[in-house]
Scaffold this motif. Structure first.
Motif, mmCIF file in Angstrom:
data_model
loop_
_atom_site.group_PDB
_atom_site.id
_atom_site.type_symbol
_atom_site.label_atom_id
_atom_site.label_comp_id
_atom_site.label_asym_id
_atom_site.label_seq_id
_atom_site.Cartn_x
_atom_site.Cartn_y
_atom_site.Cartn_z
ATOM 1 N N THR A 140 -3.156 -23.405 -44.132
ATOM 2 C CA THR A 140 -4.047 -24.335 -44.509
ATOM 3 C C THR A 140 -3.296 -24.985 -45.675
ATOM 4 O O THR A 140 -2.554 -24.123 -46.496
ATOM 5 C CB THR A 140 -5.343 -23.694 -45.199
ATOM 6 O OG1 THR A 140 -5.891 -22.871 -43.681
ATOM 7 C CG2 THR A 140 -6.061 -24.665 -45.644
ATOM 8 N N LYS A 141 -3.422 -26.169 -45.725
ATOM 9 C CA LYS A 141 -2.980 -26.910 -47.166
ATOM 10 C C LYS A 141 -3.945 -27.398 -47.810
ATOM 11 O O LYS A 141 -4.887 -28.137 -47.307
ATOM 12 C CB LYS A 141 -2.161 -28.207 -46.656
ATOM 13 C CG LYS A 141 -1.304 -28.762 -47.917
ATOM 14 C CD LYS A 141 -0.399 -29.963 -47.608
ATOM 15 C CE LYS A 141 -1.039 -31.183 -46.873
ATOM 16 N NZ LYS A 141 -0.519 -32.447 -46.550
ATOM 17 N N ILE A 142 -3.908 -27.234 -49.142
ATOM 18 C CA ILE A 142 -4.843 -27.747 -49.980
ATOM 19 C C ILE A 142 -4.424 -28.818 -51.188
ATOM 20 O O ILE A 142 -3.399 -28.184 -51.846
ATOM 21 C CB ILE A 142 -6.040 -26.842 -50.786
ATOM 22 C CG1 ILE A 142 -6.272 -25.579 -49.707
ATOM 23 C CG2 ILE A 142 -6.901 -27.122 -51.823
ATOM 24 C CD1 ILE A 142 -7.253 -24.417 -50.741
ATOM 25 N N ASP A 143 -4.567 -29.926 -51.048
ATOM 26 C CA ASP A 143 -3.804 -30.901 -51.942
ATOM 27 C C ASP A 143 -4.934 -31.279 -52.949
ATOM 28 O O ASP A 143 -5.777 -32.121 -52.967
ATOM 29 C CB ASP A 143 -3.435 -32.122 -51.168
ATOM 30 C CG ASP A 143 -2.754 -33.015 -52.013
ATOM 31 O OD1 ASP A 143 -2.739 -32.963 -53.128
ATOM 32 O OD2 ASP A 143 -1.947 -33.867 -51.347
ATOM 33 N N LEU A 144 -4.598 -30.668 -54.276
ATOM 34 C CA LEU A 144 -5.620 -30.870 -55.350
ATOM 35 C C LEU A 144 -5.351 -32.209 -55.969
ATOM 36 O O LEU A 144 -6.255 -32.780 -56.752
ATOM 37 C CB LEU A 144 -5.510 -29.817 -56.349
ATOM 38 C CG LEU A 144 -5.856 -28.324 -56.002
ATOM 39 C CD1 LEU A 144 -5.646 -27.354 -57.000
ATOM 40 C CD2 LEU A 144 -7.336 -28.142 -55.551
ATOM 41 N N THR A 145 -4.348 -32.949 -55.710
ATOM 42 C CA THR A 145 -4.121 -34.213 -56.167
ATOM 43 C C THR A 145 -5.055 -35.389 -55.657
ATOM 44 O O THR A 145 -5.341 -36.325 -56.245
ATOM 45 C CB THR A 145 -2.638 -34.838 -55.968
ATOM 46 O OG1 THR A 145 -2.490 -34.782 -54.641
ATOM 47 C CG2 THR A 145 -1.722 -33.429 -56.584
ATOM 48 N N VAL A 146 -5.512 -34.922 -54.592
ATOM 49 C CA VAL A 146 -6.382 -35.938 -53.762
ATOM 50 C C VAL A 146 -7.628 -35.532 -53.271
ATOM 51 O O VAL A 146 -8.414 -35.850 -52.743
ATOM 52 C CB VAL A 146 -5.847 -36.693 -52.318
ATOM 53 C CG1 VAL A 146 -4.475 -37.441 -53.099
ATOM 54 C CG2 VAL A 146 -5.028 -35.694 -51.563
ATOM 55 N N GLY A 147 -7.817 -34.021 -53.347
ATOM 56 C CA GLY A 147 -9.046 -33.091 -53.111
ATOM 57 C C GLY A 147 -8.865 -33.082 -51.541
ATOM 58 O O GLY A 147 -10.020 -32.839 -51.010
ATOM 59 N N GLU A 148 -7.787 -32.888 -50.956
ATOM 60 C CA GLU A 148 -7.800 -32.886 -49.370
ATOM 61 C C GLU A 148 -7.534 -31.303 -48.940
ATOM 62 O O GLU A 148 -6.738 -30.559 -49.536
ATOM 63 C CB GLU A 148 -6.737 -33.644 -48.772
ATOM 64 C CG GLU A 148 -7.230 -34.953 -48.861
ATOM 65 C CD GLU A 148 -6.024 -36.087 -48.016
ATOM 66 O OE1 GLU A 148 -5.102 -35.480 -47.777
ATOM 67 O OE2 GLU A 148 -6.300 -37.196 -47.832
ATOM 68 N N VAL A 149 -8.160 -30.927 -47.876
ATOM 69 C CA VAL A 149 -7.742 -29.633 -47.464
ATOM 70 C C VAL A 149 -7.278 -29.984 -45.770
ATOM 71 O O VAL A 149 -8.128 -30.617 -45.087
ATOM 72 C CB VAL A 149 -9.188 -28.775 -47.165
ATOM 73 C CG1 VAL A 149 -8.740 -27.341 -46.550
ATOM 74 C CG2 VAL A 149 -9.545 -28.494 -48.787
ATOM 75 N N ASP A 150 -6.345 -29.277 -45.331
ATOM 76 C CA ASP A 150 -5.626 -29.415 -44.144
ATOM 77 C C ASP A 150 -5.623 -28.232 -43.539
ATOM 78 O O ASP A 150 -4.772 -27.445 -44.169
ATOM 79 C CB ASP A 150 -4.315 -30.365 -44.373
ATOM 80 C CG ASP A 150 -3.889 -30.507 -43.027
ATOM 81 O OD1 ASP A 150 -4.557 -30.458 -41.944
ATOM 82 O OD2 ASP A 150 -2.597 -30.680 -42.830
ATOM 83 N N GLY A 151 -6.245 -28.011 -42.162
ATOM 84 C CA GLY A 151 -6.069 -26.579 -41.782
ATOM 85 C C GLY A 151 -7.247 -25.744 -41.736
ATOM 86 O O GLY A 151 -8.050 -26.208 -41.905
#
Length: 361
Positions: free
Chosen positions: A350-361
């Motif tokens: 699971t990827k959590i991108d805090l720079t854009v607020g996205e969660v992938d996985g």
């Protein structure tokens, strides 16, 4: 077929198994005097050893084998038995011999008074060891006594016959037998030695019918007794009895083991009884053991140890939040990688991108 475990998981499971069985952990030095290996080079899988001179000028070697080190340093009182296990790396040449490689190895050694129960216990431990890697395993069990007894019946060409047994070359042996007038009883015994019977009971019966001396008879009797114990404890279907063990008679005697795992195209476990090594090193008693070469099956292990549960991407504004989030995930058992590099090369679930607020996985 990939083995559905990690190397660390296997080592942890086996260490617990060996401790429950009353074995003590042995920690050898990485270095031994080169003379130890030079004097016992025929015991080694490879004769090539990495050497260097220590500060006093003494020629030393980087450990190519654990058993020799253990026997060299352990003293066992008469009538007593010591049981050890180890998880170590050994250093041996690669295929082709141009470089050396580090091989992860775990094993067990029993030194001292060895009886039928000790052999049976160790054999069951071998089965449990292979099972810890994969349920799809086979253990070949042979006995040095059968081949040595057979070779002692030949008046000439023993080295040739030994090589033909090792390579299971019945065709060339028949030519040899015709040229040297070999007796039919010897031909029958040789045929048993190089045959694959499938069923252990069939192999034992065939061997019983072709024994030529007490040494061969004793070998078959010991294998029959051992197989009976393995059947009783539920391991009979995993056992293959064969009679082609041709080890170095200066070191080995008794049972010989070779373990195989489905999907791995070579032997992953070897072992056997080596009383003669102890006697050669002026030690009392007997010895039996085995080694599992985890380094040799590494490519067949699952690779999830390189996969993290969470990849958290952050920037300057969200770095504290990333640390807090990573800590909360780690506290409940997840693996977490945080990174300011948006192109980080890491496998994740699971990827959590805090720079854009996205969660992938």
């Amino acid at each position: 077929m990939k083995i559905d475990k990690l190397e660390d998981e296997i080592i942890s499971e086996l260490s617990a198994l060996y401790r429950r069985s009353g074995y003590k952990k042995y920690k050898p030095s990485n270095f031994e005097e080169y003379a130890l290996y030079q004097e016992n080079k025929d015991f080694l899988i490879s004769k090539n050893v990495i050497t260097f001179s220590d500060l006093s000028g003494k020629l030393m070697a980087i450990r190519p084998d654990v058993t020799l080190s253990l026997v060299n340093h352990i003293e066992v009182k008469s009538g007593e038995t010591e049981k050890f296990f180890y998880n170590e790396d050994v250093y041996r040449p690669t295929t082709g011999g141009k470089n050396y490689k580090e091989i992860s190895q775990t094993g067990v050694e029993v030194i001292g008074a060895i009886d039928a129960a000790a052999i049976a216990e160790l054999t069951i431990l071998i089965c449990k060891t292979l099972l810890a890697v994969s349920p799809s395993y086979v253990l070949d069990i042979s006995h040095m006594g059968f081949v040595q007894g057979l070779l002692n019946e030949f008046k000439c060409g023993k080295d040739t016959v030994a090589m033909l047994i090792k390579t299971k070359n019945l065709h060339d042996f028949k030519i040899f037998a015709e040229e040297h007038g070999v007796d039919e009883k010897l031909i029958s015994a040789f045929t048993v030695a190089v045959s694959d019977f499938g069923q252990p009971t069939t192999a034992l019966e065939a061997a019983d019918n072709t024994v030529l001396n007490d040494e061969m008879r004793k070998a078959v009797a010991e294998l029959r007794e051992l197989y009976g114990v393995l059947q009783k404890f539920g391991y009979g279907e995993k056992i293959n009895i064969e009679f082609s063990a041709v080890g170095n008679a200066d070191y080995y005697n008794g049972v010989i083991y070779n373990g195989y795992i489905e999907g791995v195209p070579h032997c992953v476990l070897t072992g056997g009884r080596y009383d003669k090594l102890l006697h050669k090193m002026n030690k009392r008693g007997g010895a039996i053991g085995f080694a599992l070469y985890l380094g040799e099956i590494e490519r067949y292990l699952k690779k999830e140890n390189d996969v993290v549960d969470y990849l958290i991407l952050y920037d300057k504004k969200t770095q504290i939040k990333a640390l807090e989030l990573a800590g909360s995930k780690q506290n409940v058992g997840y693996s977490v990688r945080i990174s300011a590099n948006q192109q980080v090369n890491v496998a994740y679930k699971t990827k959590i991108d805090l720079t854009v607020g996205e969660v992938d996985g």
